[in-house]
Design a protein around this motif. Structure first.
Motif, PDB file in Angstrom:
ATOM      1  N   PRO A   1      -5.997  11.670   5.804  1.00  0.00           N
ATOM      2  CA  PRO A   1      -5.410  10.435   6.299  1.00  0.00           C
ATOM      3  C   PRO A   1      -4.929  10.576   7.740  1.00  0.00           C
ATOM      4  CG  PRO A   1      -3.859  11.594   4.914  1.00  0.00           C
ATOM      5  CD  PRO A   1      -5.116  12.395   4.898  1.00  0.00           C
ATOM      6  N   ARG A   2      -4.920   9.478   8.418  1.00  0.00           N
ATOM      7  CA  ARG A   2      -4.479   9.472   9.794  1.00  0.00           C
ATOM      8  C   ARG A   2      -3.846   8.121  10.053  1.00  0.00           C
ATOM      9  NH1 ARG A   2      -5.630   8.251  14.827  1.00  0.00           N
ATOM     10  NH2 ARG A   2      -5.407   9.825  16.434  1.00  0.00           N
ATOM     11  N   ILE A   3      -2.856   8.073  10.939  1.00  0.00           N
ATOM     12  CA  ILE A   3      -2.268   6.788  11.289  1.00  0.00           C
ATOM     13  C   ILE A   3      -2.604   6.467  12.735  1.00  0.00           C
ATOM     14  CG2 ILE A   3      -0.402   6.860   9.614  1.00  0.00           C
ATOM     15  CD1 ILE A   3       1.381   7.879  11.950  1.00  0.00           C
ATOM     16  N   GLU A   4      -2.474   5.219  13.088  1.00  0.00           N
ATOM     17  CA  GLU A   4      -2.837   4.832  14.444  1.00  0.00           C
ATOM     18  C   GLU A   4      -1.784   5.234  15.479  1.00  0.00           C
ATOM     19  OE1 GLU A   4      -5.373   4.208  16.289  1.00  0.00           O
ATOM     20  OE2 GLU A   4      -6.331   4.650  14.377  1.00  0.00           O
ATOM     21  N   GLY A   5      -0.514   5.120  15.091  1.00  0.00           N
ATOM     22  CA  GLY A   5       0.541   5.480  16.027  1.00  0.00           C
ATOM     23  C   GLY A   5       0.751   4.418  17.079  1.00  0.00           C
ATOM     24  N   LEU A   6       1.554   4.779  18.056  1.00  0.00           N
ATOM     25  CA  LEU A   6       1.908   3.805  19.084  1.00  0.00           C
ATOM     26  C   LEU A   6       1.097   4.050  20.340  1.00  0.00           C
ATOM     27  CD1 LEU A   6       5.754   3.925  18.661  1.00  0.00           C
ATOM     28  CD2 LEU A   6       4.285   1.979  18.157  1.00  0.00           C
TER      29      LEU A   6
ATOM     30  N   LEU B   1       1.166  12.985  17.154  1.00  0.00           N
ATOM     31  CA  LEU B   1       0.123  13.670  16.387  1.00  0.00           C
ATOM     32  C   LEU B   1      -0.689  12.776  15.460  1.00  0.00           C
ATOM     33  CD1 LEU B   1       1.991  16.971  15.612  1.00  0.00           C
ATOM     34  CD2 LEU B   1       0.389  16.459  17.432  1.00  0.00           C
ATOM     35  N   HIS B   2      -0.064  11.750  14.897  1.00  0.00           N
ATOM     36  CA  HIS B   2      -0.776  10.781  14.068  1.00  0.00           C
ATOM     37  C   HIS B   2      -1.347  11.362  12.778  1.00  0.00           C
ATOM     38  CE1 HIS B   2      -1.459   9.509  18.401  1.00  0.00           C
ATOM     39  NE2 HIS B   2      -0.448   8.816  17.967  1.00  0.00           N
ATOM     40  N   LEU B   3      -0.947  12.548  12.430  1.00  0.00           N
ATOM     41  CA  LEU B   3      -1.390  13.094  11.150  1.00  0.00           C
ATOM     42  C   LEU B   3      -0.313  14.054  10.655  1.00  0.00           C
ATOM     43  CD1 LEU B   3      -2.217  16.153  12.131  1.00  0.00           C
ATOM     44  CD2 LEU B   3      -4.362  15.057  12.683  1.00  0.00           C
ATOM     45  N   PHE B   4      -0.435  14.475   9.393  1.00  0.00           N
ATOM     46  CA  PHE B   4       0.532  15.427   8.865  1.00  0.00           C
ATOM     47  C   PHE B   4      -0.199  16.668   8.369  1.00  0.00           C
ATOM     48  CE2 PHE B   4       3.174  17.427   5.675  1.00  0.00           C
ATOM     49  CZ  PHE B   4       4.410  17.441   6.300  1.00  0.00           C
ATOM     50  N   ALA B   5       0.415  17.826   8.583  1.00  0.00           N
ATOM     51  CA  ALA B   5      -0.103  19.058   7.997  1.00  0.00           C
ATOM     52  C   ALA B   5       1.112  19.887   7.590  1.00  0.00           C
ATOM     53  CB  ALA B   5      -0.964  19.818   9.004  1.00  0.00           C
TER      54      ALA B   5
ATOM     55  N   TYR C   1     -13.521  22.766  13.245  1.00  0.00           N
ATOM     56  CA  TYR C   1     -13.523  24.186  12.917  1.00  0.00           C
ATOM     57  C   TYR C   1     -13.676  24.434  11.419  1.00  0.00           C
ATOM     58  CZ  TYR C   1     -11.333  28.813  12.199  1.00  0.00           C
ATOM     59  OH  TYR C   1     -11.033  30.089  11.801  1.00  0.00           O
ATOM     60  N   VAL C   2     -14.688  25.178  11.012  1.00  0.00           N
ATOM     61  CA  VAL C   2     -14.924  25.658   9.651  1.00  0.00           C
ATOM     62  C   VAL C   2     -15.240  24.553   8.642  1.00  0.00           C
ATOM     63  CG1 VAL C   2     -14.018  26.963   7.703  1.00  0.00           C
ATOM     64  CG2 VAL C   2     -13.599  27.768   9.991  1.00  0.00           C
ATOM     65  N   GLY C   3     -14.553  23.413   8.772  1.00  0.00           N
ATOM     66  CA  GLY C   3     -14.845  22.300   7.875  1.00  0.00           C
ATOM     67  C   GLY C   3     -15.111  21.063   8.708  1.00  0.00           C
ATOM     68  N   ASP C   4     -15.388  19.966   8.004  1.00  0.00           N
ATOM     69  CA  ASP C   4     -15.677  18.725   8.719  1.00  0.00           C
ATOM     70  C   ASP C   4     -14.405  17.894   8.855  1.00  0.00           C
ATOM     71  OD1 ASP C   4     -16.539  16.347   9.702  1.00  0.00           O
ATOM     72  OD2 ASP C   4     -17.960  15.914   8.080  1.00  0.00           O
ATOM     73  N   MET C   5     -13.866  17.828  10.065  1.00  0.00           N
ATOM     74  CA  MET C   5     -12.657  17.044  10.301  1.00  0.00           C
ATOM     75  C   MET C   5     -12.986  15.773  11.079  1.00  0.00           C
ATOM     76  SD  MET C   5     -10.269  20.139  11.657  1.00  0.00           S
ATOM     77  CE  MET C   5      -9.901  21.597  10.699  1.00  0.00           C
ATOM     78  N   SER C   6     -14.252  15.414  11.119  1.00  0.00           N
ATOM     79  CA  SER C   6     -14.655  14.340  12.028  1.00  0.00           C
ATOM     80  C   SER C   6     -14.044  12.999  11.655  1.00  0.00           C
ATOM     81  CB  SER C   6     -16.173  14.220  12.053  1.00  0.00           C
ATOM     82  OG  SER C   6     -16.631  13.849  10.763  1.00  0.00           O
ATOM     83  N   SER C   7     -13.672  12.822  10.382  1.00  0.00           N
ATOM     84  CA  SER C   7     -13.130  11.520   9.997  1.00  0.00           C
ATOM     85  C   SER C   7     -11.820  11.223  10.718  1.00  0.00           C
ATOM     86  CB  SER C   7     -12.922  11.466   8.481  1.00  0.00           C
ATOM     87  OG  SER C   7     -11.985  12.437   8.099  1.00  0.00           O
ATOM     88  N   LEU C   8     -11.172  12.259  11.263  1.00  0.00           N
ATOM     89  CA  LEU C   8      -9.925  12.037  11.999  1.00  0.00           C
ATOM     90  C   LEU C   8     -10.199  11.313  13.311  1.00  0.00           C
ATOM     91  CD1 LEU C   8      -8.209  15.463  11.440  1.00  0.00           C
ATOM     92  CD2 LEU C   8      -7.445  13.277  10.550  1.00  0.00           C
ATOM     93  N   ALA C   9     -11.350  11.542  13.897  1.00  0.00           N
ATOM     94  CA  ALA C   9     -11.672  10.915  15.175  1.00  0.00           C
ATOM     95  C   ALA C   9     -13.201  10.855  15.308  1.00  0.00           C
ATOM     96  CB  ALA C   9     -11.073  11.707  16.334  1.00  0.00           C
ATOM     97  N   PRO C  10     -13.819   9.906  14.581  1.00  0.00           N
ATOM     98  CA  PRO C  10     -15.290   9.880  14.514  1.00  0.00           C
ATOM     99  C   PRO C  10     -15.956   9.744  15.883  1.00  0.00           C
ATOM    100  CG  PRO C  10     -14.328   8.319  12.964  1.00  0.00           C
ATOM    101  CD  PRO C  10     -13.214   8.829  13.797  1.00  0.00           C
ATOM    102  N   LYS C  11     -15.260   9.097  16.818  1.00  0.00           N
ATOM    103  CA  LYS C  11     -15.857   8.910  18.135  1.00  0.00           C
ATOM    104  C   LYS C  11     -15.710  10.130  19.031  1.00  0.00           C
ATOM    105  CE  LYS C  11     -15.279   3.872  18.637  1.00  0.00           C
ATOM    106  NZ  LYS C  11     -16.434   3.665  17.794  1.00  0.00           N
ATOM    107  N   ASN C  12     -14.864  11.066  18.615  1.00  0.00           N
ATOM    108  CA  ASN C  12     -14.547  12.176  19.509  1.00  0.00           C
ATOM    109  C   ASN C  12     -14.895  13.558  18.979  1.00  0.00           C
ATOM    110  OD1 ASN C  12     -12.271   9.876  19.851  1.00  0.00           O
ATOM    111  ND2 ASN C  12     -12.947  10.717  21.814  1.00  0.00           N
TER     112      ASN C  12
END
Lengths: 362, 317, 329
Positions: free
Chosen positions: B120-125, B217-221, C239-250
């Motif tokens: 999941p990711r949020i858009e943020g400001l 950051l717009h995400l959590f880990a 890195y190592v896995g597919d994280m592209s869904s976080l920023a598909p354009k980038n």
């Protein structure tokens, strides 16, 4: 050994006259029991949500910590560094000096002691082990002395210096094992192994190394030192009032540095024991936060070495038992971590409620 | 060092220092009441998670800010119950709060977002460009091209500093940190004021976590705060318990951290002859050096006298 | 009352479930994973978990795992021993920092098989080593980067200077150079694998110095560079896995570790009694252990030459005509 560790609950039948005195004590035990039960129920709820039967999980936890000699030896092995660090912390905490830098002092001690043990020129454990321990104590002590000196000289707050030195120590450690101390035979950021002659021998039949004896000796020594000698008196004095201490000829500055050397030195010694007795090499992740857990050990043990012994065993058992729970039931690590935090939380609460029930207020 | 180098550097420093600065100013007020809150790291982390969840589920950054504050406060209430209501030892209470938060945030996040689901990711400001001001050379890009949350944070810091130093509430807070018995005798509620302190501190820590997530950051880990809460505590002492100095300390820490990231690149990055640990250690070493220098020149100890001591009515320590 | 009822109920279910699974388990290999971080990290640990899950869904193995296991022996040894005593036939200790403990425990439990990702070929009778030839994938990702960068400056961020990261960076640079010889690589070490904010700032600092395309090593570090790429609309590598869904354009390329192929082989070797003496498993791009996913949603289209160069490099690496240099230090 194990008789020492049994919880001091059941005493001989008391004469009737002391029943009134015993009642608050019973109440205190009841409160502790209720608090632990509450923590276990909350934790159980977490497990239930994860789809695991809480009762079975707890049974596994107990068995994982005390179910066999092997398991209990793991608990003891974990107890040793916590206890040694905590004993030193008790000495400084009693003087109202808040050293939260044991984690860094541990690493620096481990580096120095580990280096001596690995590079020791003579193949004799009788020489190399004491030398390594001395080196670790000295290095940890120096790292602690920086904190003490800055506080004694310019009143720089020890919480911030010891905290910042933790970060610096971790970086020094990671640099040295990646650079100069790295095993030339490998790529990985790890030192060479500690040669067999420098490894701490095991206590026959107990499955843990002689670090345990060192820890227990330190508990006895500090229990005596802190409560039955003028030095212990002086520590308490500078803890309560520096001016009173000065009036009776105690130099608080000198004592501050001395105590920080002792505390840092013992943390360093714990680091050496971890390297020589458990890990047999210097590598990243040598301490899973012993320096911080030991603060809890010291405080839950009410700043008494024997109390710390009990606290260290309990906290270690929670961790070791928690691991077993994860293995057997597939409970997420985070749920186990939450449970341990809850248990400590409720121990803390019950400790204070029990203190009130006994009417023994600080 | 030319200006083109400086602007992004200071802008970065500014961003790096806001979350930790917020938490540090809150902690400062709490410590002035005599309560040492070592749980900041845990409160920031909880704030980060709840801010993320709020923003994610309600699809609104500002709701995320509110839930972030609420997450911090929830642990603040726990800390208050421990340290104020039952007078437990503050150092160990703080550490327990951190441990609990480390476990709980990881557990909650892990249970809500299972493996295999899209992260999941949020858009943020968005960054706001304040008209006119953002065009001022040098200062403009650094100060006036940030998210609205950053401006709100700065206003809050100034407000809290004013509250502590200039209002009667602030005096009362300081009084119970210096001489709780005297404050009590003068009719102040020591426990009430300390509750105020811990709630402010935890709210600010939660807000710091929220800013980290929503503005940056717009995400959590897991453990996304990575030790910032501990730095916040160090900064309070560093700023000698004065909110604006504490925030200045956060800025200094941010500047040094930004500089080391820059120099490292110039020095050759991973293939540099200078070990990178040396760069990493810079912020800590310089903070210590400044601290020692200022302590050498200071005449008195600024620490609240009753810091860390539980107040039990009718009892001297 | 209700509590006791529900507990006894679930106990019953539990025993029932256990007996069912043990009936099935007769031919399945019991595999244990010991992981250094949580299984939802989108990366190193998640890939291992997903590999085991896949084999388990295919009915080949039965598995359990411990996550977030610290590498100190007081934590690690009891966990490894626990699995060994519970009859697990293969214990995969999924971090190079576990090496010393594994080297001790494999002697104590001679009938159990161990595997660890040292990547240095240190094996024993019952201990296999598996490497992480990410660098082969990073060479390919570097080819793409060389084609996509407009400024000719690439930013590399890593948590620590460990061999796997160092080699990945070097290979990425070599890949980029193969299509754009004058490409410049700037790098930063953040000293931390979890601090996403710091990594993001490090990446932005590199962007300020001209970098318009990132590679990174470490899970949290990569999340940070992806965020930085998104903020400035630049390119990043997963890195190592597919994280592209976080920023598909980038995120243009993801270097992915297919541990299922590796694990499948190990389990098959155990079944065929050929696991011992322990081998040094190397599953890179030719073996299918490492692959590169190119994401079509990237904000720019690659040129035909870039795509061609990538395809050629892929074929050459697979066929063995192109050997990517391994530069761990």
């Amino acid at each position: 050994m194990s008789t020492n560790l049994a919880p001091p609950v059941a005493a001989a039948a008391p004469p009737p006259a002391t029943i009134t005195r015993l009642l608050p004590r019973l109440k205190a035990i009841a409160i502790s029991g209720i608090a632990c039960a509450a923590a276990l129920m909350l934790g159980g709820l977490l497990f239930k949500v994860s789809g695991v039967d809480p009762l079975a999980a707890y049974a596994t936890m107990l068995e994982g910590a005390f179910g066999s000699w092997f398991a209990f030896a793991q608990v003891l092995t974990r107890t040793v560094p916590l206890l040694i660090i905590a004993v030193g912390l008790i000495a400084v905490f009693r003087a109202n000096i808040w050293n939260i830098g044991a984690e860094g002092q541990f690493l620096i001690g481990a580096l120095a002691g580990g280096f001596v043990a690995i590079e020791f020129p003579v193949e004799s454990g009788w020489l190399s082990i004491p030398c390594a321990m001395l080196a670790g104590f000295a290095a940890g002590g120096c790292w602690g002395a920086i904190v003490g000196w800055l506080r004694a000289k310019w009143e720089v707050h020890e919480v911030i210096t010891s905290l910042l030195l933790n970060f610096i120590a971790a970086l020094v450690f990671s640099y040295l094992i990646r650079g100069p101390l790295r095993d030339p035979m490998g790529f990985l950021p790890q030192s060479k192994d500690v040669p067999a002659f420098s490894q701490l021998p095991f206590i026959p039949g107990l499955g843990t190394n002689i670090g345990l004896l060192v820890a227990l000796a330190l508990v006895a020594l500090f229990a005596y030192l802190l409560s039955a000698t003028p030095y212990g008196m002086k520590i308490r004095m500078i803890g309560s009032s520096a001016s009173v201490a000065r009036a009776v000829g105690v130099d608080p500055s000198r004592m501050t540095i001395e105590l920080m050397v002792i505390s840092g030195g013992l943390a360093g010694l714990a680091g050496v024991i971890q390297v020589l007795g458990v890990q047999y090499a210097l590598l990243e992740g040598l301490s899973p936060g012993f320096g911080f857990t030991a603060i809890m050990v010291a405080l839950l043990g009410r700043l008494h070495p024997v109390g710390a012994l009990a606290a260290a065993v309990v906290l270690s058992a929670i961790t070791v038992g928690g691991n077993a729970m994860q293995i057997t039931h597939g409970i997420p690590a985070s749920a186990v971590a939450t449970l341990s935090a809850l248990l400590v939380l409720f121990l803390l609460v019950s400790d204070h409620l029990a203190k009130r029930a006994r009417g023994v207020e600080q | 060092m030319n200006i083109d180098f400086l602007i992004p550097l200071l802008s970065m420093a500014f961003v790096l220092s806001i979350p930790v600065g917020l938490a540090a100013v809150g902690e400062c007020i709490c410590q002035r009441t005599g309560l040492l809150n070592l749980g900041v790291e845990g409160m920031m982390l909880m704030g980060a998670l709840t801010a993320f969840l709020g923003a994610f589920y309600f699809d609104s950054s500002w709701i995320g800010v509110l839930t972030g504050v609420a997450g911090g406060v929830s642990l603040g209430i726990l800390m208050g119950v421990l340290c104020i209501s039952i007078k437990a030892e503050q150092v160990v209470s703080g550490i327990v709060v951190v441990l609990l938060s480390l476990g709980l945030t990881s557990y909650l996040y892990g249970s809500l977002f299972h493996v295999g689901t899209t992260p999941p990711r949020i858009e943020g400001l968005a960054l706001l460009h304040i008209p006119l001001l953002s065009n001022i050379p040098v200062i403009g890009p650094i100060l006036f091209q940030q998210t609205s949350l950053v401006y709100a944070s700065l206003a809050l810091i100034v407000l809290l500093s004013w509250m502590l130093e200039r209002t009667s509430l602030g005096l009362a807070l300081q009084a119970v940190g210096e001489k709780p018995e005297a404050g009590d005798a003068a009719g102040l509620s020591v426990d009430g004021l300390r509750w105020f302190g811990i709630l402010i501190s935890s709210a600010m820590a939660g807000l710091g976590g929220a800013v980290l997530i929503i503005a940056q950051l717009h995400l959590f880990a897991d453990h996304i705060t990575a030790g910032r809460g501990w730095i916040a505590i160090a900064l309070v002492i560093f700023g000698r318990w004065k909110p604006l100095w504490v925030f200045a300390g956060a800025l200094l820490f941010g500047v040094v951290d930004a500089i080391q990231l820059k120099i490292q690149v110039v020095a050759g990055g991973i293939d540099s002859a200078i070990p990178f640990e040396l760069f990493q250690a810079l912020p800590y070493v310089i903070t210590m050096a400044v601290l020692v220098l200022s302590a050498m020149r200071a005449r008195r100890n600024a620490q609240p006298s009753a810091l860390g001591i539980p107040f039990i009515k009718g009892q001297k320590h | 009352m209700r509590i006791t009822q529900s507990t006894s109920c679930s106990l019953l279910i539990l025993t029932a479930a256990l007996s069912v699974s043990s009936a099935h388990a007769a031919e399945k290999t019991k595999v244990a994973l010991v992981l250094p971080a949580e299984i939802n990290d989108l990366s190193w640990n998640q890939r291992a978990y997903e590999a085991a899950k896949k084999l388990s869904d295919e009915g080949k193995i039965e598995f359990a795992y411990s996550e977030a296991v610290k590498p100190d022996a007081t934590t690690l040894d009891p966990i490894i021993a626990g699995y060994a005593q519970q009859g697990y036939r293969l214990i995969v200790t999924h971090s190079f920092t576990y090496g010393k403990s594994v080297a001790r425990m494999n002697g104590q439990f001679a009938d159990v098989n161990f595997a660890w990702p040292g990547g240095i070929g240190k094996t024993a009778e019952n201990l296999a080593d598996y490497d992480q030839p990410f660098y082969q994938g990073y060479y390919l990702a570097g080819v793409l980067a060389g084609g996509m960068t407009e400024s000719g400056v690439i930013g590399a961020v890593t948590g620590f200077d460990i061999p796997v990261c160092h080699a990945s960076m070097a290979a990425f640079e070599a890949g980029a150079r193969s299509v754009k010889p004058d490409v410049k690589v700037l790098s930063t070490v953040t000293g931390n694998f979890v601090d996403v904010a710091k990594a993001k700032q490090a990446a932005l600092a590199l962007a300020d110095q001209g970098a318009d395309y990132f590679m990174s090593c470490g899970q949290g570090v990569t999340l940070g560079t992806i965020e930085a790429a998104k903020e400035r609309n630049l390119g990043a590598t997963s890195y190592v896995g597919d994280m592209s869904s976080l920023a598909p354009k980038n995120v243009f390329a993801s270097v992915v570790w297919n541990l299922d192929v590796l694990l499948d082989r190990m389990v098959a070797d155990i079944g065929a009694n050929s696991f011992r003496p322990g081998k040094a498993y190397s599953f890179g791009v030719p073996e299918g252990g490492i692959s590169v996913i190119v994401h079509p949603d990237f904000h720019r289209r690659p040129s035909a030459e870039t795509t061609a160069a990538f395809d050629k490099a892929l074929v050459d690496i697979k066929s063995g005509t192109l050997k990517v240099a391994f530069v761990p230090k």
